[in-house]
Design a protein around this motif. Structure first.
Motif, PDB file in Angstrom:
ATOM      1  N   ARG A  94     -21.584 -18.621  71.285  1.00  0.00           N
ATOM      2  CA  ARG A  94     -22.127 -18.881  69.944  1.00  0.00           C
ATOM      3  C   ARG A  94     -22.237 -17.580  69.173  1.00  0.00           C
ATOM      4  NH1 ARG A  94     -24.233 -23.871  69.160  1.00  0.00           N
ATOM      5  NH2 ARG A  94     -24.284 -25.206  70.976  1.00  0.00           N
ATOM      6  N   SER A  95     -22.269 -17.709  67.840  1.00  0.00           N
ATOM      7  CA  SER A  95     -22.441 -16.526  67.002  1.00  0.00           C
ATOM      8  C   SER A  95     -23.861 -15.984  67.160  1.00  0.00           C
ATOM      9  CB  SER A  95     -22.144 -16.857  65.539  1.00  0.00           C
ATOM     10  OG  SER A  95     -23.080 -17.773  65.041  1.00  0.00           O
ATOM     11  N   MET A  96     -24.051 -14.735  66.794  1.00  0.00           N
ATOM     12  CA  MET A  96     -25.304 -14.054  67.091  1.00  0.00           C
ATOM     13  C   MET A  96     -26.502 -14.600  66.309  1.00  0.00           C
ATOM     14  SD  MET A  96     -26.270 -10.013  66.864  1.00  0.00           S
ATOM     15  CE  MET A  96     -24.787  -9.555  67.692  1.00  0.00           C
ATOM     16  N   LEU A  97     -26.388 -14.705  65.001  1.00  0.00           N
ATOM     17  CA  LEU A  97     -27.539 -15.089  64.186  1.00  0.00           C
ATOM     18  C   LEU A  97     -27.647 -16.590  63.946  1.00  0.00           C
ATOM     19  CD1 LEU A  97     -27.491 -12.240  61.517  1.00  0.00           C
ATOM     20  CD2 LEU A  97     -28.989 -12.462  63.498  1.00  0.00           C
ATOM     21  N   LEU A  98     -26.547 -17.201  63.583  1.00  0.00           N
ATOM     22  CA  LEU A  98     -26.589 -18.625  63.228  1.00  0.00           C
ATOM     23  C   LEU A  98     -26.406 -19.546  64.428  1.00  0.00           C
ATOM     24  CD1 LEU A  98     -24.526 -18.563  59.910  1.00  0.00           C
ATOM     25  CD2 LEU A  98     -27.007 -18.527  60.217  1.00  0.00           C
ATOM     26  N   ARG A  99     -26.017 -18.971  65.550  1.00  0.00           N
ATOM     27  CA  ARG A  99     -25.816 -19.727  66.790  1.00  0.00           C
ATOM     28  C   ARG A  99     -24.771 -20.829  66.611  1.00  0.00           C
ATOM     29  NH1 ARG A  99     -26.546 -16.867  70.372  1.00  0.00           N
ATOM     30  NH2 ARG A  99     -26.893 -18.523  71.864  1.00  0.00           N
ATOM     31  N   MET A 100     -23.773 -20.562  65.772  1.00  0.00           N
ATOM     32  CA  MET A 100     -22.684 -21.522  65.563  1.00  0.00           C
ATOM     33  C   MET A 100     -21.703 -21.405  66.729  1.00  0.00           C
ATOM     34  SD  MET A 100     -22.128 -20.956  61.447  1.00  0.00           S
ATOM     35  CE  MET A 100     -20.429 -21.308  61.561  1.00  0.00           C
TER      36      MET A 100
END
Length: 187
Positions: free
Chosen positions: A139-145
């Motif tokens: 997942r992406s770091m900030l948005l957790r996408m």
């Protein structure tokens, strides 16, 4: 795009069995590019809002750079099929322009077939990447996408590019070569 005339590459009337495939590929490529354009507009709006919000002092949109990264990656792969359909890839034809029209046509067919093969190989490897990213739940770091989404869209774009290149090759073999007498001389 109509079935009567193709594009600036001179591909003319298509044979009846190829007509349906050509129309399907045309529509799919345009739809894919349309979605890519919408993604880029959404990315641009996100960046504009984030910068404006920072400027007026209320803070930006959390993870805006992640939206830009993922959105541009998605859009790039969705633009590929239309680029393939139109023959707008980077080409160095400085040497081939001296060849007769028939020779250039054969070279174009060979390159189109090589593009098809390359898209298939890249699609195969991206499919493995998609499986790994999905299993790993990256997942992406900030948005957790989930990052596997980009791989899925990339696989779609690459698969459509493969089909597009194959359709181009078939159309080039089916479409008769230009018959005017002056086309065999170098321009």
């Amino acid at each position: 795009m109509s079935g009567a005339t193709r594009d600036h590459n001179g591909r003319g009337h298509r044979a009846a069995p190829i007509h349906f495939l050509g129309q399907f590929v045309d529509r799919a490529c345009i739809a894919s590019a349309g979605i890519a354009g919408a993604v880029i507009v959404a990315v641009a709006i996100t960046v504009t809002l984030s910068v404006t919000m920072r400027y007026i002092g209320i803070g930006g949109i959390r993870g805006d750079f992640e939206v830009v990264e993922l959105g541009c990656g998605i859009a790039a792969f969705l633009f590929l099929p239309l680029c393939q359909r139109k023959g707008n890839h980077v080409m160095v034809d400085i040497f081939s322009m001296a060849f007769p029209q028939r020779t250039r046509r054969v070279l174009d067919q060979v390159w189109e077939a090589l593009f098809c093969l390359a898209w298939v190989i890249i699609s195969w490897r991206v499919a493995y990447g998609l499986i790994d990213m999905y299993d790993y739940n990256d997942r992406s770091m900030l948005l957790r996408m989930p990052t596997w989404i980009v791989y899925g869209v990339a696989l779609f774009g690459l698969g459509l590019s493969s089909l597009t290149a194959l359709s181009n090759v078939i159309e080039q073999f089916v479409t008769p070569a230009p018959t005017s007498s002056h086309t065999d001389t170098p321009q």
